[in-house]
Write a protein that holds these residues in place. Structure first.
Motif, PDB file in Angstrom:
ATOM      1  N   TYR A  45       0.832  -1.205   0.000  1.00  0.00           N
ATOM      2  CA  TYR A  45       0.000   0.000   0.000  1.00  0.00           C
ATOM      3  C   TYR A  45       0.867   1.256   0.000  1.00  0.00           C
ATOM      4  N   GLY A  46       0.406   2.267  -0.699  1.00  0.00           N
ATOM      5  CA  GLY A  46       1.077   3.557  -0.696  1.00  0.00           C
ATOM      6  C   GLY A  46       0.307   4.630   0.032  1.00  0.00           C
ATOM      7  N   THR A  47      -0.927   4.293   0.473  1.00  0.00           N
ATOM      8  CA  THR A  47      -1.798   5.274   1.114  1.00  0.00           C
ATOM      9  C   THR A  47      -2.365   4.714   2.412  1.00  0.00           C
ATOM     10  N   LEU A  48      -2.313   5.505   3.464  1.00  0.00           N
ATOM     11  CA  LEU A  48      -2.972   5.194   4.733  1.00  0.00           C
ATOM     12  C   LEU A  48      -4.239   6.033   4.824  1.00  0.00           C
ATOM     13  N   LEU A  49      -5.347   5.411   5.180  1.00  0.00           N
ATOM     14  CA  LEU A  49      -6.604   6.130   5.390  1.00  0.00           C
ATOM     15  C   LEU A  49      -7.079   5.834   6.802  1.00  0.00           C
ATOM     16  N   THR A  50      -7.419   6.881   7.530  1.00  0.00           N
ATOM     17  CA  THR A  50      -7.875   6.680   8.896  1.00  0.00           C
ATOM     18  C   THR A  50      -8.922   7.723   9.272  1.00  0.00           C
ATOM     19  N   PHE A  51      -9.396   7.669  10.504  1.00  0.00           N
ATOM     20  CA  PHE A  51     -10.558   8.445  10.936  1.00  0.00           C
ATOM     21  C   PHE A  51     -10.262   9.155  12.255  1.00  0.00           C
ATOM     22  N   GLY A  52     -10.975  10.268  12.472  1.00  0.00           N
ATOM     23  CA  GLY A  52     -10.835  10.945  13.750  1.00  0.00           C
ATOM     24  C   GLY A  52     -11.714  12.167  13.848  1.00  0.00           C
ATOM     25  N   GLY A  53     -11.864  12.649  15.062  1.00  0.00           N
ATOM     26  CA  GLY A  53     -12.583  13.891  15.288  1.00  0.00           C
ATOM     27  C   GLY A  53     -11.713  15.088  14.945  1.00  0.00           C
ATOM     28  N   ALA A  54     -12.279  16.263  15.094  1.00  0.00           N
ATOM     29  CA  ALA A  54     -11.584  17.485  14.672  1.00  0.00           C
ATOM     30  C   ALA A  54     -10.341  17.767  15.507  1.00  0.00           C
ATOM     31  N   TYR A  55     -10.246  17.215  16.702  1.00  0.00           N
ATOM     32  CA  TYR A  55      -9.085  17.452  17.567  1.00  0.00           C
ATOM     33  C   TYR A  55      -8.292  16.169  17.808  1.00  0.00           C
ATOM     34  N   SER A  56      -8.352  15.258  16.864  1.00  0.00           N
ATOM     35  CA  SER A  56      -7.777  13.929  17.048  1.00  0.00           C
ATOM     36  C   SER A  56      -6.250  13.944  17.043  1.00  0.00           C
ATOM     37  N   ASN A  57      -5.655  13.449  18.140  1.00  0.00           N
ATOM     38  CA  ASN A  57      -4.216  13.237  18.170  1.00  0.00           C
ATOM     39  C   ASN A  57      -3.817  12.093  17.243  1.00  0.00           C
ATOM     40  N   HIS A  58      -4.749  11.152  17.031  1.00  0.00           N
ATOM     41  CA  HIS A  58      -4.474  10.025  16.137  1.00  0.00           C
ATOM     42  C   HIS A  58      -4.262  10.517  14.708  1.00  0.00           C
ATOM     43  N   LEU A  59      -5.084  11.456  14.238  1.00  0.00           N
ATOM     44  CA  LEU A  59      -4.889  11.998  12.893  1.00  0.00           C
ATOM     45  C   LEU A  59      -3.529  12.671  12.778  1.00  0.00           C
ATOM     46  N   ARG A  60      -3.152  13.416  13.789  1.00  0.00           N
ATOM     47  CA  ARG A  60      -1.835  14.062  13.798  1.00  0.00           C
ATOM     48  C   ARG A  60      -0.726  13.022  13.656  1.00  0.00           C
ATOM     49  N   ALA A  61      -0.837  11.950  14.436  1.00  0.00           N
ATOM     50  CA  ALA A  61       0.219  10.935  14.442  1.00  0.00           C
ATOM     51  C   ALA A  61       0.308  10.213  13.104  1.00  0.00           C
ATOM     52  N   VAL A  62      -0.837   9.845  12.530  1.00  0.00           N
ATOM     53  CA  VAL A  62      -0.822   9.155  11.240  1.00  0.00           C
ATOM     54  C   VAL A  62      -0.239  10.066  10.160  1.00  0.00           C
ATOM     55  N   ALA A  63      -0.593  11.341  10.201  1.00  0.00           N
ATOM     56  CA  ALA A  63      -0.051  12.287   9.225  1.00  0.00           C
ATOM     57  C   ALA A  63       1.469  12.371   9.337  1.00  0.00           C
ATOM     58  N   ALA A  64       1.969  12.464  10.573  1.00  0.00           N
ATOM     59  CA  ALA A  64       3.418  12.552  10.775  1.00  0.00           C
ATOM     60  C   ALA A  64       4.108  11.266  10.357  1.00  0.00           C
ATOM     61  N   ALA A  65       3.500  10.120  10.693  1.00  0.00           N
ATOM     62  CA  ALA A  65       4.097   8.832  10.318  1.00  0.00           C
ATOM     63  C   ALA A  65       4.133   8.670   8.808  1.00  0.00           C
ATOM     64  N   GLY A  66       3.075   9.095   8.127  1.00  0.00           N
ATOM     65  CA  GLY A  66       3.057   9.005   6.679  1.00  0.00           C
ATOM     66  C   GLY A  66       4.143   9.847   6.041  1.00  0.00           C
ATOM     67  N   ARG A  67       4.294  11.082   6.516  1.00  0.00           N
ATOM     68  CA  ARG A  67       5.355  11.935   5.986  1.00  0.00           C
ATOM     69  C   ARG A  67       6.718  11.300   6.217  1.00  0.00           C
ATOM     70  N   ARG A  68       6.930  10.779   7.415  1.00  0.00           N
ATOM     71  CA  ARG A  68       8.232  10.221   7.765  1.00  0.00           C
ATOM     72  C   ARG A  68       8.569   8.990   6.939  1.00  0.00           C
ATOM     73  N   HIS A  69       7.558   8.202   6.595  1.00  0.00           N
ATOM     74  CA  HIS A  69       7.805   6.932   5.918  1.00  0.00           C
ATOM     75  C   HIS A  69       7.399   6.939   4.448  1.00  0.00           C
ATOM     76  N   GLY A  70       7.129   8.121   3.908  1.00  0.00           N
ATOM     77  CA  GLY A  70       6.864   8.223   2.487  1.00  0.00           C
ATOM     78  C   GLY A  70       5.545   7.636   2.037  1.00  0.00           C
ATOM     79  N   LEU A  71       4.530   7.718   2.890  1.00  0.00           N
ATOM     80  CA  LEU A  71       3.207   7.201   2.570  1.00  0.00           C
ATOM     81  C   LEU A  71       2.208   8.352   2.476  1.00  0.00           C
TER      82      LEU A  71
END
Length: 281
Positions: A45-71
């Motif tokens: 897979y080249g794309t991660l898709l996930t879910f969260g509320g407007a203040y989700s720390n999980h969305l922040r983390a997935v975004a950072a992990a994707g940038r770091r790992h080229g996803l």
């Protein structure tokens, strides 16, 4: 950590600073994502898709992990778009995450096949990570934490939102050690079934060494009371640690309350996992 309130109860407490693991992926966020990132890569897979509320720390983390790992990352946000973006969503977008929005009724059905099929039609073939990051692979990552603690303890404690962290911590314990989760949601009795099922998926069967406290939610998820705010402020004054009032503040308030009420036998050694801090802190 020394505190005269715990001393009076005959209880000691170790703070497990998992929030210091990584500035972008603190604590349980990294542990939950670790094996999911491996699986996404292995499955092509080249794309991660996930879910969260407007203040989700999980969305922040997935975004950072994707940038770091080229996803590539796609964040499905509950509710309507509001501009300008709040700091959490602005951070996710700055990391390269594409934000999309689902009305609340559809969002409640986000885990169902019809909704997932529609999302994949829009975003292509994605590796889907559930809201909060809790799945069997996340549980495996969290199960590694107990072995990293190089001090003696009897009860390992954590806040509970989706159940993945507690499921993993309990699964990683050895001997007669136990795990205690503090629910941060109101009416969270369903979490017992959630943790049981997550452990079944991750380990083949649930363990019998954990329980969830349901009485210290302080009004519900992301809600606060004057009592909670006073505890968080007092804890900061005493111990120079700013607690996240959504998760770790409620957990520690619960532990101090339970200790004062004699719920822990004298001599009990608590280990409280600081899973992360609020972005604003």
């Amino acid at each position: 950590m020394r505190d005269e309130r715990l001393d009076r109860a005959g209880v000691t407490m170790l703070l497990v600073r998992d929030d210091l693991m990584d500035p972008e992926l603190p604590g349980n966020k990294w542990r939950k994502l670790k094996y999911n990132l491996v699986a996404a890569r292995e499955q092509g897979y080249g794309t991660l898709l996930t879910f969260g509320g407007a203040y989700s720390n999980h969305l922040r983390a997935v975004a950072a992990a994707g940038r770091r790992h080229g996803l590539r990352t796609v964040g499905i946000v509950r509710g309507e778009q509001h501009l300008p973006l709040n700091p959490s969503l602005a951070y996710a977008a700055a990391q390269g995450m594409t934000l999309s929005y689902l009305d609340r009724e559809t969002y409640r059905r986000k885990h169902t096949d019809p909704v997932l099929a529609e999302l994949k039609q829009v975003w292509g073939d994605c590796y889907v990570i559930p809201e909060g990051g809790s799945n069997a692979l996340a549980v495996r990552g969290c199960a590694e934490l107990p072995a990293e603690i190089d001090a003696e303890f009897d009860v390992l404690c954590c806040p509970v939102g989706t159940g993945g962290t507690l499921a993993g911590l309990a699964g990683g314990l050895t001997g007669d050690r136990r795990a205690l989760g503090v629910a941060v949601l109101k009416g969270a009795g369903f979490l017992t079934d959630e943790v049981t099922e997550l452990q079944r998926q991750a380990f083949g069967a649930p363990t019998a060494n954990w329980r969830i406290d349901l009485d210290h939610h302080f009004g519900g998820y992301a809600k606060r009371t004057a009592e909670l705010d006073a505890f968080v402020a007092d804890f900061h004054r005493r111990h120079s640690l700013a607690l996240d009032p959504v998760y770790t503040g409620k957990m520690l308030a619960a532990l101090f309350d339970l200790a004062a009420r004699g719920e822990f036998a004298p001599g009990t050694r608590l280990a409280a996992v600081i899973t992360g801090v609020a972005p604003a802190l």
